[in-house]
Design a protein around this motif. Structure first.
Motif, PDB file in Angstrom:
ATOM      1  N   ASN A 285      -7.146   6.361   5.175  1.00  0.00           N
ATOM      2  CA  ASN A 285      -6.906   5.730   3.875  1.00  0.00           C
ATOM      3  C   ASN A 285      -5.579   6.177   3.269  1.00  0.00           C
ATOM      4  N   ASN A 286      -4.960   7.179   3.858  1.00  0.00           N
ATOM      5  CA  ASN A 286      -3.626   7.616   3.453  1.00  0.00           C
ATOM      6  C   ASN A 286      -2.627   6.753   4.229  1.00  0.00           C
ATOM      7  N   ARG A 287      -2.397   5.541   3.705  1.00  0.00           N
ATOM      8  CA  ARG A 287      -1.550   4.564   4.386  1.00  0.00           C
ATOM      9  C   ARG A 287      -0.088   4.705   3.950  1.00  0.00           C
ATOM     10  N   PRO A 288       0.817   4.396   4.861  1.00  0.00           N
ATOM     11  CA  PRO A 288       2.235   4.395   4.464  1.00  0.00           C
ATOM     12  C   PRO A 288       2.522   3.266   3.489  1.00  0.00           C
ATOM     13  N   LYS A 289       3.556   3.453   2.669  1.00  0.00           N
ATOM     14  CA  LYS A 289       3.984   2.384   1.756  1.00  0.00           C
ATOM     15  C   LYS A 289       4.724   1.302   2.525  1.00  0.00           C
ATOM     16  N   ILE A 290       5.357   1.701   3.629  1.00  0.00           N
ATOM     17  CA  ILE A 290       6.105   0.755   4.461  1.00  0.00           C
ATOM     18  C   ILE A 290       6.149   1.289   5.889  1.00  0.00           C
TER      19      ILE A 290
END
Length: 146
Positions: A59-64
């Motif tokens: 759930n700790n996804r990159p912003k890009i």
């Protein structure tokens, strides 16, 4: 790293291009947290918490995601297809950052859901400016859905 927000996931097999990209982003104070992975298989494992990344909070996804196309193991188009076909990751902006100017690659990338397609400039100053501008737009100006 688990509690650190990931701003940019850089998926690039060319060490020089990766170093130049990271240098341009950090020099411009665009990104505080950059994760660099060297091939498409690692990127898929990282994003979906598989293999060496099974412990990671997905759930700790990159912003890009900055994604090269021509890579060993799993190429960038396959990674893009996987990202954009999964509910967990499909809203993450993916910018193709590649040396390929081939029209079939460009068309396929957009058909698979790429948010942008940028051909890497050969000249260092142009490359650094392109990366800085890219980071500024996607991290500071663009509004992310989560």
């Amino acid at each position: 790293m688990e509690n650190t927000e990931i701003e940019i996931l850089l998926v690039e097999d060319n060490r020089n291009d990766a170093e130049l990209t990271i240098r341009a982003l950090t020099k411009g104070k665009i990104a505080n947290s950059i994760v660099h992975l060297q091939d498409g298989a690692m990127a898929i494992n990282f994003l979906f918490g598989l293999g060496d990344f099974a412990h990671r909070n997905i759930n700790n996804r990159p912003k890009i995601i900055l994604l090269d196309l021509k890579m060993p193991k799993v190429d960038g188009l396959e990674v893009l297809k996987k990202i954009k076909s999964d509910d967990l990751t499909k809203k993450i902006p993916v910018v193709i950052l590649t040396s390929s100017k081939e029209n079939p690659d460009i068309e396929r990338a957009y058909a698979l859901g790429a948010n942008s397609y940028i051909v890497k400039p050969v000249e260092f100053d142009s490359f650094a400016k392109s990366i800085s501008d890219l980071g500024f737009y996607w991290l500071l100006l663009n509004q992310n859905p989560y």
